[in-house]
Every structure is written in structure tokens, then in C-alpha cells.
Design a protein around this motif. Structure first.
Motif, PDB file in Angstrom:
ATOM      1  N   LEU A   1      16.910  40.795  60.001  1.00 35.65           N
ATOM      2  CA  LEU A   1      17.230  41.877  58.757  1.00 35.65           C
ATOM      3  C   LEU A   1      16.339  42.910  58.086  1.00 35.65           C
ATOM      4  N   LEU A   2      15.518  42.997  58.236  1.00 35.03           N
ATOM      5  CA  LEU A   2      14.200  43.739  58.402  1.00 35.03           C
ATOM      6  C   LEU A   2      14.324  45.184  58.794  1.00 35.03           C
ATOM      7  N   ARG A   3      15.201  44.624  60.405  1.00 35.89           N
ATOM      8  CA  ARG A   3      15.101  46.537  61.121  1.00 35.89           C
ATOM      9  C   ARG A   3      17.027  45.819  60.773  1.00 35.89           C
ATOM     10  N   SER A   4      18.151  45.715  60.345  1.00 38.86           N
ATOM     11  CA  SER A   4      18.666  45.786  59.447  1.00 38.86           C
ATOM     12  C   SER A   4      18.809  46.930  57.819  1.00 38.86           C
ATOM     13  N   ARG A   5      17.339  46.244  56.990  1.00 32.89           N
ATOM     14  CA  ARG A   5      17.286  46.704  56.116  1.00 32.89           C
ATOM     15  C   ARG A   5      16.958  48.684  56.329  1.00 32.89           C
TER      16      ARG A   5
ATOM     17  N   GLY B   1      18.877  52.696  55.714  1.00 29.54           N
ATOM     18  CA  GLY B   1      17.250  53.281  55.244  1.00 29.54           C
ATOM     19  C   GLY B   1      17.106  52.920  53.631  1.00 29.54           C
ATOM     20  N   GLU B   2      17.300  51.702  53.544  1.00 29.02           N
ATOM     21  CA  GLU B   2      16.666  50.359  52.502  1.00 29.02           C
ATOM     22  C   GLU B   2      15.301  49.900  52.244  1.00 29.02           C
ATOM     23  N   THR B   3      15.138  49.878  53.387  1.00 32.91           N
ATOM     24  CA  THR B   3      13.554  49.803  53.706  1.00 32.91           C
ATOM     25  C   THR B   3      13.130  50.905  54.228  1.00 32.91           C
ATOM     26  N   PRO B   4      11.124  50.814  54.086  1.00 34.05           N
ATOM     27  CA  PRO B   4      11.169  52.006  55.416  1.00 34.05           C
ATOM     28  C   PRO B   4      10.549  50.922  56.589  1.00 34.05           C
ATOM     29  N   PRO B   5      10.282  52.176  57.684  1.00 32.38           N
ATOM     30  CA  PRO B   5       9.531  50.986  59.057  1.00 32.38           C
ATOM     31  C   PRO B   5       8.532  51.028  58.461  1.00 32.38           C
ATOM     32  N   CYS B   6       8.681  49.919  59.225  1.00 31.08           N
ATOM     33  CA  CYS B   6       6.762  49.360  59.688  1.00 31.08           C
ATOM     34  C   CYS B   6       6.379  49.049  60.534  1.00 31.08           C
ATOM     35  N   LEU B   7       5.648  50.234  60.399  1.00 28.88           N
ATOM     36  CA  LEU B   7       4.391  51.687  61.040  1.00 28.88           C
ATOM     37  C   LEU B   7       3.255  50.750  61.524  1.00 28.88           C
ATOM     38  N   PRO B   8       2.233  50.771  62.696  1.00 26.98           N
ATOM     39  CA  PRO B   8       0.956  50.317  63.309  1.00 26.98           C
ATOM     40  C   PRO B   8      -0.284  50.443  61.847  1.00 26.98           C
ATOM     41  N   GLY B   9      -0.657  49.383  61.560  1.00 25.43           N
ATOM     42  CA  GLY B   9      -1.954  49.675  60.699  1.00 25.43           C
ATOM     43  C   GLY B   9      -1.636  49.421  59.190  1.00 25.43           C
TER      44      GLY B   9
ATOM     45  N   LEU C   1      29.606  36.965  62.597  1.00 26.94           N
ATOM     46  CA  LEU C   1      29.954  37.840  61.758  1.00 26.94           C
ATOM     47  C   LEU C   1      29.113  38.222  61.449  1.00 26.94           C
ATOM     48  N   SER C   2      27.909  37.354  60.537  1.00 23.35           N
ATOM     49  CA  SER C   2      26.672  37.679  60.247  1.00 23.35           C
ATOM     50  C   SER C   2      25.970  38.409  61.012  1.00 23.35           C
ATOM     51  N   LEU C   3      25.807  38.457  62.556  1.00 21.05           N
ATOM     52  CA  LEU C   3      25.432  39.878  62.831  1.00 21.05           C
ATOM     53  C   LEU C   3      25.668  41.173  63.098  1.00 21.05           C
ATOM     54  N   ALA C   4      27.506  40.787  63.197  1.00 24.56           N
ATOM     55  CA  ALA C   4      28.294  42.514  63.613  1.00 24.56           C
ATOM     56  C   ALA C   4      28.142  42.971  62.611  1.00 24.56           C
ATOM     57  N   CYS C   5      28.019  42.040  60.557  1.00 22.26           N
ATOM     58  CA  CYS C   5      28.564  43.198  60.132  1.00 22.26           C
ATOM     59  C   CYS C   5      26.932  43.903  59.684  1.00 22.26           C
ATOM     60  N   ALA C   6      25.758  43.552  60.121  1.00 17.35           N
ATOM     61  CA  ALA C   6      24.763  43.879  59.299  1.00 17.35           C
ATOM     62  C   ALA C   6      24.148  45.149  60.032  1.00 17.35           C
ATOM     63  N   ARG C   7      25.567  45.670  60.717  1.00 22.07           N
ATOM     64  CA  ARG C   7      24.774  46.969  60.656  1.00 22.07           C
ATOM     65  C   ARG C   7      25.543  48.521  59.406  1.00 22.07           C
ATOM     66  N   GLY C   8      26.537  47.529  58.083  1.00 21.06           N
ATOM     67  CA  GLY C   8      27.482  47.880  57.927  1.00 21.06           C
ATOM     68  C   GLY C   8      27.119  47.375  56.425  1.00 21.06           C
TER      69      GLY C   8
ATOM     70  N   PHE D   1      17.165  47.770  66.689  1.00 22.00           N
ATOM     71  CA  PHE D   1      18.072  46.329  65.759  1.00 22.00           C
ATOM     72  C   PHE D   1      19.306  46.582  66.981  1.00 22.00           C
ATOM     73  N   ARG D   2      19.762  47.178  67.528  1.00 21.76           N
ATOM     74  CA  ARG D   2      20.549  47.026  68.039  1.00 21.76           C
ATOM     75  C   ARG D   2      20.232  45.797  69.228  1.00 21.76           C
ATOM     76  N   ALA D   3      19.474  45.955  70.145  1.00 19.88           N
ATOM     77  CA  ALA D   3      18.638  45.078  70.439  1.00 19.88           C
ATOM     78  C   ALA D   3      18.619  44.128  70.134  1.00 19.88           C
ATOM     79  N   LEU D   4      17.912  43.577  69.116  1.00 21.83           N
ATOM     80  CA  LEU D   4      17.538  42.065  69.207  1.00 21.83           C
ATOM     81  C   LEU D   4      19.465  41.685  68.200  1.00 21.83           C
ATOM     82  N   GLN D   5      20.312  42.276  67.838  1.00 29.77           N
ATOM     83  CA  GLN D   5      21.549  42.158  67.293  1.00 29.77           C
ATOM     84  C   GLN D   5      22.109  41.505  68.335  1.00 29.77           C
ATOM     85  N   LEU D   6      21.830  41.948  69.507  1.00 35.64           N
ATOM     86  CA  LEU D   6      22.996  41.267  70.591  1.00 35.64           C
ATOM     87  C   LEU D   6      22.204  40.551  71.433  1.00 35.64           C
ATOM     88  N   SER D   7      21.390  40.588  71.527  1.00 37.76           N
ATOM     89  CA  SER D   7      20.486  39.292  72.109  1.00 37.76           C
ATOM     90  C   SER D   7      20.654  37.722  71.150  1.00 37.76           C
TER      91      SER D   7
END
Length: 528
Positions: A298-302, A306-314, A372-379, A457-463
Motif C-alpha cells: 500500500l505504501l508503494r502504491s501511494r 504521488g500521494e506519499t513521498p518515497p521512503c529514502l535511506p536514512g 481486484l484489490s491488487l489490480a486496482c491499486a495502480r488506479g 510496486f509492479r513486482a510486489l503487485q504481481l507476486s
């Protein structure tokens, strides 16, 4: 003396597994003093007389067991609630993150048969006290591991499995020895409410304690203190009820434990137990995968939306998804467990196969919604949460019903062993490997694509889409359980009542008359 030596010399002994002998009291087709063959269901006074515990004390024991079950699952998923921070702190990838849960489940799975064996033969209260005290100390120690010692975190998470194995294999059998019939189903539903609620509280506690303390390590220091309270409650409140007494006829002798190998052979020949365990394995696979990876997904989806800034090292990973997913897990768990038990209880009046059919409907229904929850996460993240809510509600319908199936198709002196081997099977093929497998597939897919937040995001979605397929397979296993459930339940009831004794051995034996009575001896003893 007319019949003293009339038994034929080479006559085969009656095999109790071939069915009851006509004329046995209490069985269909019997003559003489026949009973109905149905289990005697004692009232409240009868239960108190049998167990030596008042209804209020029995309910209090269930409340204590429920609290500890909640605490166990809360600790298990606190790690998932702060998983992005753990990845940043130890500088690990998805496959190593999945290994945290896999190591814990593997230890839990290996130790479960040990405690199952002990739980069928020794004082269950003291076994649980020792296991939970050990688990609390190890969990507290895991919060002080430095960043260069990731292997030590894996070791401590493995040792946590000692405490959980000592509890999960034993606690349901205590409830089975305190209540019968619908009372047992209701109490089991209360007990298994703690699984989704504790899981949700784990996410919530992990994320909120981290935010308040400013350090994810403090999230692992909450449950050990509560574990001390659990040990005190166990020691002061819980009393050991007699095994299987509430299910026996008043004039039948108590059941005695058989050898461990005899227990295993009997369980392997019980199709309702094996098929329902395979169905529950699918539940464990799906819930184990979602429990660890849903907040990160869900974090990667956000981030992609563009709803959440990426989690950067440190940096500390700031996201509300662990909190929201925890609340959804709590709510869907309570709703799903209660809904499953109530639907099953009502359908059971007209259909004795209701329990496995409700489990099958829950798994088969959850699979498309999880997809469906996984397929809709991109939209749309809102649509994702809605489908997760429906899918987890349907998935949670299984928890209490599967436990009830095990308790009524297995005789009382084998229940801890049965619980243990259901844990082994469900975790070995389920959530012991599913978090690591999902992470491994995700890492493999990411390596084949250019590095980006979208590829993560896509890698975790498909897995994670593998979960929908496994859920459908589990539904098929429960449909198979429905074929055998009536006969296996009936046999277990008759064994518990002393009306259908177990076969003592499976090897080839014959009956030899000796001083007026038949004696079982090996064939080789006669032929030599």
C-alpha cells in the motif's frame, strides 16, 4: 462351559474400524438396551459437575486464553507494522524481509509437534506458562540488536516460536474440555476473534509506538510486559479440566492416550482432518503473505500515485497504511469470524456439512476480491481498501470453524497432537514460506526491469497475485472435506463415548483361544 473353547482356532479378530458390531448398545441396528448413539449434551450443572468449574470460572478461563492469543498475534505482526523501518535500519531487501517471518514460522512449525505430544499427556497450564515466559524474554531481547547483526534478529524471531508453539497447540483443547456443542462453537469464536484483532493491534501498536517514541525498537518492547501479565493470569486463573470428560457417557471409562505413532496413523486415516488442514493451509498462505506485505504494498502504491513521498535511506518511513490496514484487519476479523460461526450454526440445523461448505464459500469468495484489490491499486487506493475489506472478511470466516472441525472429528486424547500437525502442515506449505516466496518473486521481477519506484510496486503487485490462486485451491480442499465430515464426526463421537474402541494394532494378528478366552498373537507365533 459351553462356550469356553468354541472360538475357531484361526478366526480373524473383529476390526473396530470396519464399523460397530450389531447389538452394541447405543448404535444403530442394535438390539436390547439401545441408546440413540447421539452425544449426551450436559447442561450447565452437568458441565460444572464434570469439570469441577462454575460456568463463570470457565468463561473467565476462555477470557484469559483469548487475551494471550491476542497478545501472541499482536507480537507477531508488530514487526510487519514497522517493516519499512526494519528494512532501512538493517539495509535489507524484500527477500530478507520475508525471511524474518519465515524463520519465526519455521521454528513455530517444528516445535508444534513437541508441545502437541506434551499437551496430550502433561499439565497444559504449566506448559503454557513456561513457553510464554520464554517468549516474552526473547522478544524483549530482540529490541536491542545492533544494525550489523541482522542474523541475530532472525535467531531471536525463531526462538519466539517456542512460546507460540507451547500455546497454540494446547489452548483450543482446554476450551474443548470445558464446553460442548454450540457452547464450544461460541467460545471458540471468542477465542479466534483474537487472531485478526491481535494482528490489527500489532500493526497499530507498531506504527503508533514508533511514532511516539521516534524509534521502531520500542514497538518490540510493548508485548513482553503484557506477557508477564499473561503468565500471572494463567497461573492464578486457569485450572486443568479432565480431558474428554464432557463428551463421555457417564458410565463409560475415561480415554487413555495411545502411542504417538498410533496417533499419527489415526490422523492420517481421517480424511476430514487432512483435507480441512489442507484448506487451512491455503488460509495461512494468504494471510501470511498479506500480513507481512500488504502495508509495504500500500505504501508503494501511494508513492506511485504521488500521494506519499518515497521512503529514502536514512529517513523514517512515514505512512498511515500500517495503521489503516491494522484497523481493517481488526474489523474484518471480528466481522468475518462472527459471520462464519453464525452462518454455520444456522445452516447446521438443516445441513450437517455446513461447516466445511461455509469455509469453502469463504475462500472461494475471497479470491476474486483479493485479486481486484491488487489490480486496482495502480488506479485508486480507496478501491483497493474496499476490496481488501471484503476479501479479508470472507477469509476470516474460516478461523473458528476450522478449529471446531478439528475438535469434533478427533478424539480428545489426540487433539493437541492434531492441533500440532495441523500447524505443521499449514505453516510448512502456508505462511512459513509464503512471505519469503512473495519477496523472492518480487526481487526476481525487479532485477529484470530498470530500477524505479514503479518497478518496485509492479513486482510486489504481481507476486501477491499468487494469493488468489492459492485461495481457490483451499476452497476446493474444503469442498472435499464436506464429503467425509459426517462419517468422521460420528466415529469420533462414538470413540469419545466408549462405544467404539480403537484398534490396538494394524499388523496381521489372529485370535487364539487360551484357557477359555481369546488372545491376540502374531501369525508367526502360530506358524513356526
Amino acid at each position: 462351559m459351553a462356550g469356553s473353547d468354541t472360538t475357531p482356532f484361526l478366526s480373524q479378530a473383529d476390526d473396530p474400524e470396519d464399523g460397530p458390531v450389531p447389538g452394541t448398545p447405543g448404535l444403530p441396528g442394535s438390539v436390547g438396551n439401545a441408546k440413540s448413539g447421539e452425544p449426551e449434551i450436559p447442561d450447565r450443572e452437568g458441565l460444572q459437575r464434570i469439570t469441577g468449574l462454575s460456568p463463570a470460572h470457565s468463561a473467565l478461563i476462555v477470557a484469559v486464553l483469548c487475551y494471550i492469543n491476542l497478545l501472541n498475534y499482536m507480537d507477531r505482526f508488530t514487526v510487519a507494522g514497522v517493516l519499512p523501518d526494519i528494512e532501512q535500519f538493517f539495509d535489507i531487501g524484500d527477500s530478507s524481509s520475508g525471511l524474518i517471518q519465515t524463520v519465526f514460522i519455521s521454528s513455530y512449525m517444528v516445535l508444534a509437534p513437541v508441545f502437541g505430544y506434551l499437551g496430550d499427556r502433561y499439565n497444559r497450564k504449566y506448559l503454557m506458562c513456561g513457553g510464554i515466559a520464554f517468549w516474552s524474554m526473547v522478544t524483549l531481547g530482540s529490541s536491542f540488536i545492533p544494525r550489523e547483526r541482522f542474523w541475530l534478529l532472525l535467531l531471536t524471531r525463531g526462538l519466539v516460536g517456542v512460546g507460540e508453539a507451547s500455546y497454540s497447540t494446547i489452548a483450543p483443547t482446554l476450551i474443548a474440555d470445558l464446553f460442548v456443542a454450540d457452547q464450544r462453537s461460541r467460545m471458540l469464536s471468542v477465542f479466534y476473534f483474537a487472531i485478526p484483532v491481535g494482528s490489527g493491534l500489532g500493526y497499530i501498536a507498531g506504527s503508533k509506538v514508533k511514532d511516539v517514541a521516534g524509534d521502531w525498537h520500542w514497538a518490540l518492547r510493548v508485548t513482553p510486559g503484557l506477557g508477564v501479565v499473561a503468565v500471572l493470569l494463567l497461573f492464578l486463573v486457569v485450572r486443568e479440566p479432565p480431558r474428554g470428560a464432557v463428551e463421555r457417557h457417564s458410565d463409560s471409562p475415561p480415554l487413555n492416550p495411545t502411542s504417538w505413532w498410533a496417533d499419527l496413523r489415526a490422523l492420517a486415516r481421517n480424511p476430514s482432518f487432512t483435507l480441512s488442514s489442507l484448506g487451512f493451509t491455503a488460509v495461512a498462505f494468504v494471510t501470511g503473505s498479506l500480513a507481512l506485505w500488504a502495508p509495504a504494498f500500500l505504501l508503494r502504491s501511494r508513492v506511485v500515485l504521488g500521494e506519499t513521498p518515497p521512503c529514502l535511506p536514512g529517513d523514517s518511513c512515514s505512512s498511515s497504511d500500517s495503521l489503516i490496514f491494522g484497523l481493517i484487519t481488526c474489523l474484518t476479523g471480528v466481522l468475518g469470524v462472527g459471520l462464519g460461526v453464525e452462518i454455520s450454526r444456522r445452516l447446521r440445523r438443516s445441513n450437517p456439512r455446513a461447516d466445511p461448505l461455509v469455509c469453502a464459500a469463504g475462500l472461494l469468495g475471497s479470491a476474486p476480491f483479493l485479486f481486484l484489490s491488487l489490480a486496482c491499486a495502480r488506479g485508486s487506493i480507496v478501491a483497493t481498501y474496499i476490496f481488501i475489506f471484503i476479501g479479508e472478511t470472507l477469509l476470516s470466516m474460516n478461523w473458528a470453524i476450522v478449529a471446531d472441525i478439528l475438535l469434533y472429528v478427533v478424539i480428545p486424547t489426540r487433539r493437541s497432537t492434531a492441533e500440532a500437525f495441523q500447524i505443521v502442515l499449514s505453516h510448512l506449505l502456508g505462511d512459513a514460506g509464503s512471505p519469503y516466496l512473495i519477496g523472492l518473486i518480487s526481487d526476481c521481477l525487479r532485477r529484470s526491469w530498470p530500477p524505479s519506484f514503479l518497478s518496485e510496486f509492479r513486482a510486489l503487485q504481481l507476486s501477491l497475485m499468487l494469493c488468489a490462486f492459492v485461495g481457490a485451491l483451499g476452497g476446493a480442499a474444503f469442498l472435499g472435506t464436506a464429503i467425509f465430515i459426517e462419517g468422521d464426526r460420528r466415529r469420533a463421537q462414538l470413540h469419545a463415548q466408549g462405544l467404539l474402541p480403537e484398534a490396538r494394532s494394524t499388523d496381521d494378528r489372529i485370535v487364539v483361544p487360551q484357557r477359555g478366552r481369546s488372545t491376540r498373537v502374531p501369525v508367526s507365533s502360530v506358524l513356526i
